[in-house]
Design a protein around this motif. Structure first.
Motif, PDB file in Angstrom:
ATOM      1  N   THR A  64       0.835  -1.207   0.000  1.00  0.00           N
ATOM      2  CA  THR A  64       0.000   0.000   0.000  1.00  0.00           C
ATOM      3  C   THR A  64       0.863   1.248   0.000  1.00  0.00           C
ATOM      4  O   THR A  64       0.603   2.209  -0.726  1.00  0.00           O
ATOM      5  CB  THR A  64      -0.908   0.002   1.249  1.00  0.00           C
ATOM      6  OG1 THR A  64      -1.842  -1.068   1.109  1.00  0.00           O
ATOM      7  CG2 THR A  64      -1.649   1.311   1.406  1.00  0.00           C
ATOM      8  N   PHE A 296     -12.409   5.664   3.479  1.00  0.00           N
ATOM      9  CA  PHE A 296     -12.384   4.237   3.137  1.00  0.00           C
ATOM     10  C   PHE A 296     -13.342   3.480   4.043  1.00  0.00           C
ATOM     11  O   PHE A 296     -13.636   3.903   5.154  1.00  0.00           O
ATOM     12  CB  PHE A 296     -10.965   3.680   3.350  1.00  0.00           C
ATOM     13  CG  PHE A 296      -9.936   4.344   2.480  1.00  0.00           C
ATOM     14  CD1 PHE A 296      -9.592   3.801   1.255  1.00  0.00           C
ATOM     15  CD2 PHE A 296      -9.337   5.528   2.869  1.00  0.00           C
ATOM     16  CE1 PHE A 296      -8.656   4.426   0.444  1.00  0.00           C
ATOM     17  CE2 PHE A 296      -8.398   6.162   2.068  1.00  0.00           C
ATOM     18  CZ  PHE A 296      -8.062   5.603   0.849  1.00  0.00           C
ATOM     19  N   GLY A 333      -5.644  -3.078  12.398  1.00  0.00           N
ATOM     20  CA  GLY A 333      -5.525  -2.079  11.339  1.00  0.00           C
ATOM     21  C   GLY A 333      -6.500  -0.937  11.566  1.00  0.00           C
ATOM     22  O   GLY A 333      -7.150  -0.861  12.609  1.00  0.00           O
TER      23      GLY A 333
HETATM   24  C1  LIG Z   1      -4.031   8.737   2.709  1.00  0.00           C
HETATM   25  C2  LIG Z   1      -3.701   8.091   4.007  1.00  0.00           C
HETATM   26  C3  LIG Z   1      -2.660   8.617   4.776  1.00  0.00           C
HETATM   27  C4  LIG Z   1      -2.348   8.013   6.003  1.00  0.00           C
HETATM   28  N1  LIG Z   1      -1.350   8.557   6.751  1.00  0.00           N
HETATM   29  C5  LIG Z   1      -1.062   8.009   7.944  1.00  0.00           C
HETATM   30  C6  LIG Z   1      -0.034   8.566   8.769  1.00  0.00           C
HETATM   31  O1  LIG Z   1       0.562   9.569   8.461  1.00  0.00           O
HETATM   32  N2  LIG Z   1       0.230   7.955   9.946  1.00  0.00           N
HETATM   33  C7  LIG Z   1      -0.430   6.839  10.345  1.00  0.00           C
HETATM   34  O2  LIG Z   1      -0.142   6.322  11.409  1.00  0.00           O
HETATM   35  N3  LIG Z   1      -1.416   6.320   9.581  1.00  0.00           N
HETATM   36  C8  LIG Z   1      -1.741   6.870   8.416  1.00  0.00           C
HETATM   37  N4  LIG Z   1      -2.749   6.338   7.665  1.00  0.00           N
HETATM   38  C9  LIG Z   1      -3.551   5.255   8.225  1.00  0.00           C
HETATM   39  C10 LIG Z   1      -2.909   3.863   8.227  1.00  0.00           C
HETATM   40  O3  LIG Z   1      -1.676   3.866   8.877  1.00  0.00           O
HETATM   41  C11 LIG Z   1      -2.743   3.309   6.865  1.00  0.00           C
HETATM   42  O4  LIG Z   1      -4.013   3.177   6.325  1.00  0.00           O
HETATM   43  C12 LIG Z   1      -2.030   1.943   6.856  1.00  0.00           C
HETATM   44  O5  LIG Z   1      -1.788   1.578   5.525  1.00  0.00           O
HETATM   45  C13 LIG Z   1      -2.803   0.854   7.537  1.00  0.00           C
HETATM   46  O6  LIG Z   1      -1.979  -0.269   7.671  1.00  0.00           O
HETATM   47  P1  LIG Z   1      -2.524  -1.746   7.378  1.00  0.00           P
HETATM   48  O7  LIG Z   1      -1.402  -2.667   7.613  1.00  0.00           O
HETATM   49  O8  LIG Z   1      -3.782  -1.963   8.109  1.00  0.00           O
HETATM   50  O9  LIG Z   1      -2.945  -1.715   5.858  1.00  0.00           O
HETATM   51  P2  LIG Z   1      -2.046  -1.701   4.539  1.00  0.00           P
HETATM   52  O10 LIG Z   1      -0.813  -0.940   4.724  1.00  0.00           O
HETATM   53  O11 LIG Z   1      -2.982  -1.297   3.440  1.00  0.00           O
HETATM   54  O12 LIG Z   1      -1.653  -3.232   4.375  1.00  0.00           O
HETATM   55  C14 LIG Z   1      -2.609  -4.185   4.021  1.00  0.00           C
HETATM   56  C15 LIG Z   1      -1.935  -5.185   3.114  1.00  0.00           C
HETATM   57  O13 LIG Z   1      -2.841  -6.260   2.904  1.00  0.00           O
HETATM   58  C16 LIG Z   1      -2.723  -6.685   1.554  1.00  0.00           C
HETATM   59  N5  LIG Z   1      -3.967  -7.366   1.206  1.00  0.00           N
HETATM   60  C17 LIG Z   1      -5.206  -6.812   1.160  1.00  0.00           C
HETATM   61  N6  LIG Z   1      -6.106  -7.756   0.796  1.00  0.00           N
HETATM   62  C18 LIG Z   1      -5.419  -8.901   0.632  1.00  0.00           C
HETATM   63  C19 LIG Z   1      -5.789 -10.235   0.258  1.00  0.00           C
HETATM   64  N7  LIG Z   1      -7.070 -10.544  -0.049  1.00  0.00           N
HETATM   65  N8  LIG Z   1      -4.831 -11.181   0.191  1.00  0.00           N
HETATM   66  C20 LIG Z   1      -3.539 -10.880   0.495  1.00  0.00           C
HETATM   67  N9  LIG Z   1      -3.136  -9.629   0.831  1.00  0.00           N
HETATM   68  C21 LIG Z   1      -4.058  -8.667   0.906  1.00  0.00           C
HETATM   69  C22 LIG Z   1      -2.463  -5.402   0.781  1.00  0.00           C
HETATM   70  O14 LIG Z   1      -1.818  -5.659  -0.444  1.00  0.00           O
HETATM   71  C23 LIG Z   1      -1.596  -4.609   1.738  1.00  0.00           C
HETATM   72  O15 LIG Z   1      -0.214  -4.787   1.507  1.00  0.00           O
HETATM   73  C24 LIG Z   1      -3.086   6.894   6.449  1.00  0.00           C
HETATM   74  C25 LIG Z   1      -4.101   6.382   5.655  1.00  0.00           C
HETATM   75  C26 LIG Z   1      -4.418   6.983   4.464  1.00  0.00           C
HETATM   76  C27 LIG Z   1      -5.551   6.433   3.651  1.00  0.00           C
END
Ligand SMILES: Cc1cc2nc3c(=O)[nH]c(=O)nc-3n(C[C@H](O)[C@H](O)[C@H](O)COP(=O)(O)OP(=O)(O)OC[C@H]3O[C@@H](n4cnc5c(N)ncnc54)[C@H](O)[C@@H]3O)c2cc1C
Length: 393
Positions: A64, A296, A333
């Motif tokens: 991501t 989202f 998450g």
């Molecule tokens: C624009 C934006 C800016 C942000 N800025 C910040 C910030 O400054 N500081 C902060 O702390 N947070 C921030 N966030 C919030 C949060 O930290 C992020 O959304 C972060 O990416 C969440 O981490 P995650 O591991 O849950 O999801 P992700 O980083 O999206 O990781 C999820 C992973 O799961 C994988 N995946 C999904 N579905 C499947 C599947 N079916 N099979 C296998 N793999 C799959 C994806 O490919 C991805 O690699 C921000 C969010 C957004 C939208």
């Protein structure tokens, strides 16, 4: 990987595991997603003795973040406070610091993806990349997880698939004429001095607006809740972050940014480009495609049906972040919600890595004492009533 040094204590029961691309067909715990939520939870799980774990990721580690538009940066700052008990806000393990390993305080997406990959490699987290989860079935004893590399049977499952798979569009007529803020096209258009309407005025809307104003465009941000004026409380889930407020002040100073109160009702195309109308009848022209900075959904993909929902549509969880209807299925998450608490930043949802690991460890009657290291590092909140969000000054 340069790990940030700590003066006390070193992890007592870390189990190094070899990095793999293919996982065993049977696991005690499978984590889906190799973002900060998935890798961080896997790191906490890896202190449990004799618990087999694996992570599946459809892209690469930190995919991501690798996909973030070039100009987008973290709004939560990184700083190497680890040695004094103030673990870097964007760190996913107590011994690491993006500020230290990357040498920046506001990483961009590519940098943070590098940090995640380095942490996974350093701690030998078993991640199978290029492996998409397509279906999940629970039979009461275990989960059958269908992946693009074949099925895996897991006794417990942690969904950490992130939110980016579910950009939300508001109830606006012809919303399809707009582009979502997560789409890189939203960051490219328009050319200098064009008009642009951004629908949604929280972090990503203001971020985009400031980016385009800096490039010389005239931008209108439209939001009926005017979050840029949110008053009470100090929780950044409800308030613009300080860095965003500073950028907003600079953008306002150019005279090219307008913050408009109003609820978008429709989008039309006309000979000048686009016209956004509000429910109150105001008209906001946009020469480029309007942008939907409207956030989202929970992004639960193939496990969507395995969670009950709260009245606001977010997944209903036990106090241990487990599905209330599918025992053994956990969530980590930004989709985590407990009452009014939103865990939508890394520094928030990382507080629950150890909670999930302890719950799973207890269920398998394993020694969970190694997780106390997370608490000592200020990375474990198990009493959510302590999450007060009002600063005195
Ligand atoms: C624009 C934006 C800016 C942000 N800025 C910040 C910030 O400054 N500081 C902060 O702390 N947070 C921030 N966030 C919030 C949060 O930290 C992020 O959304 C972060 O990416 C969440 O981490 P995650 O591991 O849950 O999801 P992700 O980083 O999206 O990781 C999820 C992973 O799961 C994988 N995946 C999904 N579905 C499947 C599947 N079916 N099979 C296998 N793999 C799959 C994806 O490919 C991805 O690699 C921000 C969010 C957004 C939208």
């Amino acid at each position: 990987m340069r790990a940030a040094s700590r003066t006390s204590p070193t992890p007592r029961t870390r189990h190094h595991r070899p990095a793999v691309r293919r996982l065993p067909k049977r696991l005690d715990c499978l984590v889906v997603g190799a973002g900060p939520a998935g890798i961080g939870t896997a790191l906490a799980l890896s202190v449990l003795p004799q618990v087999s774990i694996g992570v599946v990721e459809r892209g690469e580690i930190g995919q991501t973040f690798a996909d973030w538009p070039d100009k987008q940066r973290f709004l939560t700052p990184s700083f190497t406070g680890n040695g004094f008990g103030a673990t870097d806000l964007n760190a996913i393990h107590p011994e690491t610091s993006p500020a230290f390993s990357l040498g920046v305080d506001y990483p961009d997406g590519a940098q943070y993806a590098r940090y995640l990959a380095a942490v996974a490699q350093h701690f030998e987290v078993p991640v199978s990349t290029g492996t998409e989860v397509t279906a999940v079935r629970a039979d009461g004893q275990a989960f059958r997880v269908d992946t693009s590399r074949g099925p895996i049977r897991a006794r417990t499952l942690v969904w950490a698939g992130g939110e980016f798979t579910e950009p939300t569009a508001p109830a606006v007529t012809n919303a399809a004429l707009a582009v979502h803020s997560s789409d890189s096209r939203a960051w490219q258009a328009p050319a200098h001095s064009d008009r642009l309407v951004v629908i949604g005025g929280y972090e990503s809307g203001i971020d985009l607006a400031c980016h385009h104003v800096q490039r010389g465009s005239r931008v209108t941000v439209l939001d009926h809740q005017h979050p840029w004026n949110a008053g009470a409380g100090s929780d950044p889930s409800y308030q613009l972050a300080p860095r965003t407020r500073q950028r907003l002040d600079r953008a306002m100073g150019t005279g090219r940014l307008k913050l408009a109160r109003g609820r978008a009702a429709s989008i039309e195309q006309d000979r000048n480009g686009y016209l956004v109308r509000t429910t109150g009848g105001a008209r906001h022209p946009s020469s480029a495609q309007p942008v939907l900075a409207t956030g989202f959904g929970p992004g639960l993909g193939p496990v969507a049906g395995l969670f009950a929902r709260r009245s606001d549509g977010w997944p209903l969880l036990t106090a241990d972040d487990e599905s209330t209807v599918t025992p053994g299925l956990f969530l980590n998450g930004p989709a985590l919600r407990h009452d009014d608490l939103r865990f939508c930043f890394v520094y928030k949802f990382r507080q629950r890595y150890a909670q999930i690991a302890r719950t799973i460890g207890d269920r398998f009657s394993r020694d969970t004492s190694g997780l106390e290291y997370w608490r000592e590092a200020g990375m474990w909140t198990d009493d959510l009533s302590c999450c007060g969000v009002s600063c005195a000054c």
